[in-house]
Design a protein around this motif. Structure first.
Motif, PDB file in Angstrom:
ATOM      1  N   GLY A   1      61.916  45.762  41.387  1.00 41.57           N
ATOM      2  CA  GLY A   1      61.026  44.943  42.191  1.00 41.57           C
ATOM      3  C   GLY A   1      59.713  45.656  42.436  1.00 41.57           C
ATOM      4  N   MET A   2      58.768  44.914  43.019  1.00 41.77           N
ATOM      5  CA  MET A   2      57.448  45.467  43.315  1.00 41.77           C
ATOM      6  C   MET A   2      56.933  44.876  44.616  1.00 41.77           C
ATOM      7  N   LEU A   3      56.346  45.726  45.439  1.00 45.36           N
ATOM      8  CA  LEU A   3      55.689  45.334  46.673  1.00 45.36           C
ATOM      9  C   LEU A   3      54.205  45.609  46.504  1.00 45.36           C
ATOM     10  N   ILE A   4      53.354  44.615  46.807  1.00 42.06           N
ATOM     11  CA  ILE A   4      51.910  44.831  46.726  1.00 42.06           C
ATOM     12  C   ILE A   4      51.262  44.474  48.055  1.00 42.06           C
ATOM     13  N   THR A   5      50.171  45.163  48.357  1.00 38.55           N
ATOM     14  CA  THR A   5      49.423  44.906  49.584  1.00 38.55           C
ATOM     15  C   THR A   5      48.057  45.566  49.478  1.00 38.55           C
ATOM     16  N   ASP A   6      47.124  45.121  50.305  1.00 39.62           N
ATOM     17  CA  ASP A   6      45.821  45.770  50.424  1.00 39.62           C
ATOM     18  C   ASP A   6      45.733  46.610  51.693  1.00 39.62           C
ATOM     19  N   ASP A   7      46.800  46.624  52.477  1.00 40.37           N
ATOM     20  CA  ASP A   7      46.807  47.310  53.768  1.00 40.37           C
ATOM     21  C   ASP A   7      47.343  48.728  53.605  1.00 40.37           C
ATOM     22  N   PRO A   8      46.532  49.770  53.842  1.00 38.21           N
ATOM     23  CA  PRO A   8      46.998  51.149  53.609  1.00 38.21           C
ATOM     24  C   PRO A   8      48.125  51.579  54.539  1.00 38.21           C
ATOM     25  N   GLU A   9      48.132  51.087  55.777  1.00 37.62           N
ATOM     26  CA  GLU A   9      49.190  51.483  56.706  1.00 37.62           C
ATOM     27  C   GLU A   9      50.530  50.882  56.296  1.00 37.62           C
ATOM     28  N   ILE A  10      50.521  49.614  55.898  1.00 33.11           N
ATOM     29  CA  ILE A  10      51.747  48.973  55.421  1.00 33.11           C
ATOM     30  C   ILE A  10      52.244  49.682  54.169  1.00 33.11           C
ATOM     31  N   ALA A  11      51.328  49.975  53.249  1.00 30.29           N
ATOM     32  CA  ALA A  11      51.717  50.652  52.013  1.00 30.29           C
ATOM     33  C   ALA A  11      52.301  52.029  52.298  1.00 30.29           C
ATOM     34  N   ALA A  12      51.674  52.777  53.174  1.00 34.21           N
ATOM     35  CA  ALA A  12      52.150  54.128  53.485  1.00 34.21           C
ATOM     36  C   ALA A  12      53.541  54.093  54.101  1.00 34.21           C
ATOM     37  N   ARG A  13      53.739  53.189  55.037  1.00 31.97           N
ATOM     38  CA  ARG A  13      55.051  53.083  55.668  1.00 31.97           C
ATOM     39  C   ARG A  13      56.114  52.684  54.647  1.00 31.97           C
ATOM     40  N   ALA A  14      55.779  51.721  53.795  1.00 31.60           N
ATOM     41  CA  ALA A  14      56.740  51.278  52.792  1.00 31.60           C
ATOM     42  C   ALA A  14      57.073  52.392  51.807  1.00 31.60           C
TER      43      ALA A  14
END
Length: 396
Positions: free
Chosen positions: A199-212
């Motif tokens: 699977g893949m998770l994408i986002t433009d939010d750095p905080e969400i990405a870092a936590r994930a």
């Protein structure tokens, strides 16, 4: 063409993996270098993340073990409180409410109409008490994202897109999966890109990405191998649980090799869908819902409803006759234990009564149409479905 003039299409088969990946696979097998964090840079998983983010036009991509893992991590990365209420369509796969439950949240099921998209009135009513929205573009059918995003934005509620079935779909020219706060994709074998699992998770939010990233299993300082937002990582190291949902390099090599095939598969899949849809719509037995005006679909299957009054017995008989002719069709609500029929999600407390969704599922049919099928194979499928309906109605 006579039915039976050629072998039944293999609708659950996949295209061959591009042969160009064999040298890299052989290298990985020879070195045993399968763990994504062994290399200092340019591990296969890292290259896949880079290329997928570029393909989607997003800042961050995180490769994980499944789309279910991506959905779960999305909810955890949003830092929702325990017991948060997450709106999901009542027509989706059981993995979606399961991900919500795993994240210590509560799924709130929204009614779905007979075009397989959420009922906007029910959505707006239930949004009042929601903490997040997880929209499944089930079987590639896009609900009205303009309405959903506008209402969620007014309420200050984040939207996660479950785009497991929608890689390549466009909404008003924008790629599905990039409309909400987070987009999640699947590389399971029956999806557009086949990794077996993944699977893949994408986002433009750095905080969400870092936590994930950290919660996916970037233990100690392995987060340093994810470029672009080291400051955010420093805020979260050792402060978040590790769920170890990482993708491994062999899967990444197989998946990455198929990214150049996406546009062609989307084009072929849409052609196949529209070809069969016209035949079924013209038959008088079935109705295939149209795409919404903003929607450019990327289907690898077709869904259709019975026209007129059909009993449960008749619908089951249709399903059985088609199977005898080696065409695999399921009526969602009448297939034993179907994981897409919400009343089978018995792991949920207090399953609601959703008459609109139930009625739809009891008469909605599903057939896979992978991109590689020929016109002759499409004819075989369509003609067998029509014959099965004709025989059923004759016996009525």
């Amino acid at each position: 063409m006579k039915i039976g003039a050629l072998a039944a299409p293999k609708t659950y088969s996949a295209e061959p993996i591009p042969s160009g990946v064999l040298p890299e696979i052989e290298r990985l097998l020879a070195t045993g270098d399968l763990f994504r964090y062994t290399a200092e840079a340019d591990a296969a998983v890292s290259l896949l993340e880079r290329d997928f983010a570029e393909h989607m036009g997003t800042r961050y991509a995180l490769a994980v073990s499944s789309c279910s893992a991506a959905l779960f991590l999305s909810l955890k990365a949003l830092d929702l409180p325990r017991g948060a209420r997450v709106l999901i369509p009542a027509f989706t796969f059981a993995a979606v409410p399961s991900a919500v439950v795993h994240a210590d949240c509560v799924p709130v099921l929204v009614e779905v109409k007979d075009n397989y998209r959420i009922d906007l009135e029910d959505f707006s009513k239930k949004l009042v008490d929601a903490d997040a929205v997880m929209i499944s573009h089930m079987r590639g059918h896009t609900s009205d994202m303009d309405h959903i995003l506008r209402e969620a934005d007014i309420a200050g509620i984040p939207v996660i897109e479950d785009a497991a079935h929608s890689l390549g779909t466009l909404w008003s020219g924008r790629k599905i999966g990039t409309l909400g706060k987070i987009g999640c994709f699947s590389f399971q074998s029956y999806k557009l890109v086949n990794g077996g699992e993944g699977g893949m998770l994408i986002t433009d939010d750095p905080e969400i990405a870092a936590r994930a990233v950290i919660m996916s299993g970037a233990y100690e300082e392995n987060w340093k191998k994810h470029p672009g937002f080291q400051n955010s990582f420093c805020n979260w190291q050792n402060r978040l649980p590790l769920y170890n949902l990482r993708m491994q390099n062999l899967s990444a090599v197989v998946i990455r090799a198929q990214l150049p095939e996406i546009e062609r598969r989307v084009r072929d899949g849409r052609r196949n869908h529209d070809y069969v849809a016209k035949i079924l719509n013209d038959s008088g037995y079935f109705s295939v819902p149209d795409a919404l005006p903003q929607e450019e679909r990327a289907p690898d299957s077709i869904q259709f409803n019975f026209v007129g009054a059909w009993s449960d017995e008749a619908a089951r008989q249709f399903q059985s006759i088609a199977k005898e002719n080696r065409v695999s069709v399921q009526v969602f609500g009448l297939s034993q234990g179907n994981a897409r029929a919400y009343w089978n999600w018995q792991f949920l407390d207090d399953l609601p009564e959703l008459p609109q969704t139930r009625n739809m599922l009891m008469r909605a049919c599903d057939v896979r149409l992978p991109a590689q099928l020929s016109t002759e194979e499409l004819d075989y499928i369509a003609e067998n479905l029509i014959q099965a309906a004709s025989l059923t109605r004759t016996k009525k």
